[in-house]
Scaffold this motif. Structure first.
Motif, mmCIF file in Angstrom:
data_model
loop_
_atom_site.group_PDB
_atom_site.id
_atom_site.type_symbol
_atom_site.label_atom_id
_atom_site.label_comp_id
_atom_site.label_asym_id
_atom_site.label_seq_id
_atom_site.Cartn_x
_atom_site.Cartn_y
_atom_site.Cartn_z
ATOM 1 N N ARG A 96 44.307 33.402 38.463
ATOM 2 C CA ARG A 96 44.866 34.705 38.823
ATOM 3 C C ARG A 96 43.910 35.830 38.452
ATOM 4 N NH1 ARG A 96 49.599 32.120 36.735
ATOM 5 N NH2 ARG A 96 49.339 33.149 34.703
ATOM 6 N N ASP A 97 43.206 35.659 37.335
ATOM 7 C CA ASP A 97 42.289 36.702 36.865
ATOM 8 C C ASP A 97 41.080 36.882 37.783
ATOM 9 O OD1 ASP A 97 43.924 37.166 34.707
ATOM 10 O OD2 ASP A 97 42.714 36.013 33.279
ATOM 11 N N LEU A 98 40.853 35.945 38.707
ATOM 12 C CA LEU A 98 39.733 36.095 39.637
ATOM 13 C C LEU A 98 39.955 37.217 40.642
ATOM 14 C CD1 LEU A 98 38.855 32.361 40.405
ATOM 15 C CD2 LEU A 98 37.634 33.945 38.914
ATOM 16 N N GLY A 99 41.187 37.640 40.823
ATOM 17 C CA GLY A 99 41.472 38.785 41.667
ATOM 18 C C GLY A 99 41.328 38.520 43.147
ATOM 19 N N ALA A 100 41.116 39.612 43.895
ATOM 20 C CA ALA A 100 41.113 39.532 45.352
ATOM 21 C C ALA A 100 39.859 38.878 45.913
ATOM 22 C CB ALA A 100 41.268 40.941 45.939
ATOM 23 N N ASP A 101 38.777 38.897 45.169
ATOM 24 C CA ASP A 101 37.511 38.323 45.641
ATOM 25 C C ASP A 101 36.988 37.364 44.577
ATOM 26 O OD1 ASP A 101 35.012 37.719 46.636
ATOM 27 O OD2 ASP A 101 34.511 39.777 47.198
ATOM 28 N N PRO A 102 37.480 36.114 44.573
ATOM 29 C CA PRO A 102 37.090 35.165 43.527
ATOM 30 C C PRO A 102 35.585 34.949 43.424
ATOM 31 C CG PRO A 102 38.984 34.326 44.738
ATOM 32 C CD PRO A 102 38.483 35.528 45.484
ATOM 33 N N ALA A 103 34.907 34.837 44.547
ATOM 34 C CA ALA A 103 33.465 34.584 44.512
ATOM 35 C C ALA A 103 32.722 35.731 43.834
ATOM 36 C CB ALA A 103 32.939 34.364 45.922
ATOM 37 N N ALA A 104 33.134 36.962 44.111
ATOM 38 C CA ALA A 104 32.499 38.115 43.474
ATOM 39 C C ALA A 104 32.784 38.135 41.979
ATOM 40 C CB ALA A 104 32.985 39.405 44.131
ATOM 41 N N ALA A 105 33.989 37.758 41.599
ATOM 42 C CA ALA A 105 34.338 37.717 40.175
ATOM 43 C C ALA A 105 33.496 36.678 39.442
ATOM 44 C CB ALA A 105 35.826 37.398 40.012
ATOM 45 N N VAL A 106 33.258 35.554 40.096
ATOM 46 C CA VAL A 106 32.423 34.518 39.485
ATOM 47 C C VAL A 106 30.990 35.024 39.329
ATOM 48 C CG1 VAL A 106 31.397 32.241 39.867
ATOM 49 C CG2 VAL A 106 33.845 32.586 40.264
#
Length: 206
Positions: A96-106
């Motif tokens: 859930r903490d990855l937000g709307a754009d998981p790849a960008a969060a990673v």
């Protein structure tokens, strides 16, 4: 500390980030691993990156009570927090903490951890891990192991293809063999690898 452990870990982190970039938009809700969907699996995997930065930001441990990557896994697999329900919930929360754009969060998390490692370049601090104090050079291979293991899980869930760097594979295999040795399955693992009878070892994590 030599740069090899840091270099290989960052190769594994970049490998995972690149894999997340390839996940189709509609695939994040697919079944991932066990109770996790793909998002939760990626969130759990990213913890192998974020814990490095988090530990480096904490006060150093006084002693290296956990002396190796193999010993680390031998310890954590029996800890109360390692039960399936607790691990599953942490993964869902991380997803859930990855937000709307998981790849960008990673990608952003990998960049932050790279910066944290640059601050301690040339040193080998003792970090306070869940298994006790560890030299950073001993802790990083445990993270490389996790990144490869779950990147392969992510590929299986999304039909992506992974060609991991050879150094990442070597590090993960060495760590797995060391961990199995610590739990009493070293000889059985060796027999399995060389194709001899009697190689029926127990899974490290099952």
């Amino acid at each position: 500390m030599t740069t090899s452990e840091t270099t290989v870990f960052l190769q594994a982190a970049d490998m995972f980030a690149d894999l997340c970039r390839q996940v189709p938009d509609g695939a994040w809700t697919r079944p991932g691993l066990g109770e996790w969907d793909v998002r939760a699996l990626a969130g759990h995997t990213l913890r192998a990156v974020t814990t490095v930065a988090a530990y480096l930001d904490q006060p150093a441990a006084e002693t290296a009570a956990c002396p190796s990557a193999g010993e680390y896994f031998a310890r954590v697999r029996t800890m109360p927090g390692a039960d399936d329900r607790a691990v599953a919930e942490r993964g869902r929360r991380a997803g859930r903490d990855l937000g709307a754009d998981p790849a960008a969060a990673v990608r952003a998390a990998v960049a932050r951890t790279r910066d944290a490692l640059a601050v301690v370049a040339g040193r080998d601090p003792i970090v306070a891990t869940i298994a006790g104090g560890m030299r950073l050079s001993d802790y990083l291979p445990t993270r490389t192991f996790e990144l490869l293991a779950h990147s392969l899980d992510l590929c299986a869930a999304t039909d992506l293809v992974l060609e991991p760097p050879p150094a990442v594979v070597e590090s993960a295999v060495v760590t797995a063999a060391a961990a199995l040795t610590h739990v009493g399955d070293g000889v059985a693992t060796f027999r399995h690898l060389i194709g001899r009878a009697g190689g029926a070892h127990r899974p490290l994590f099952g």
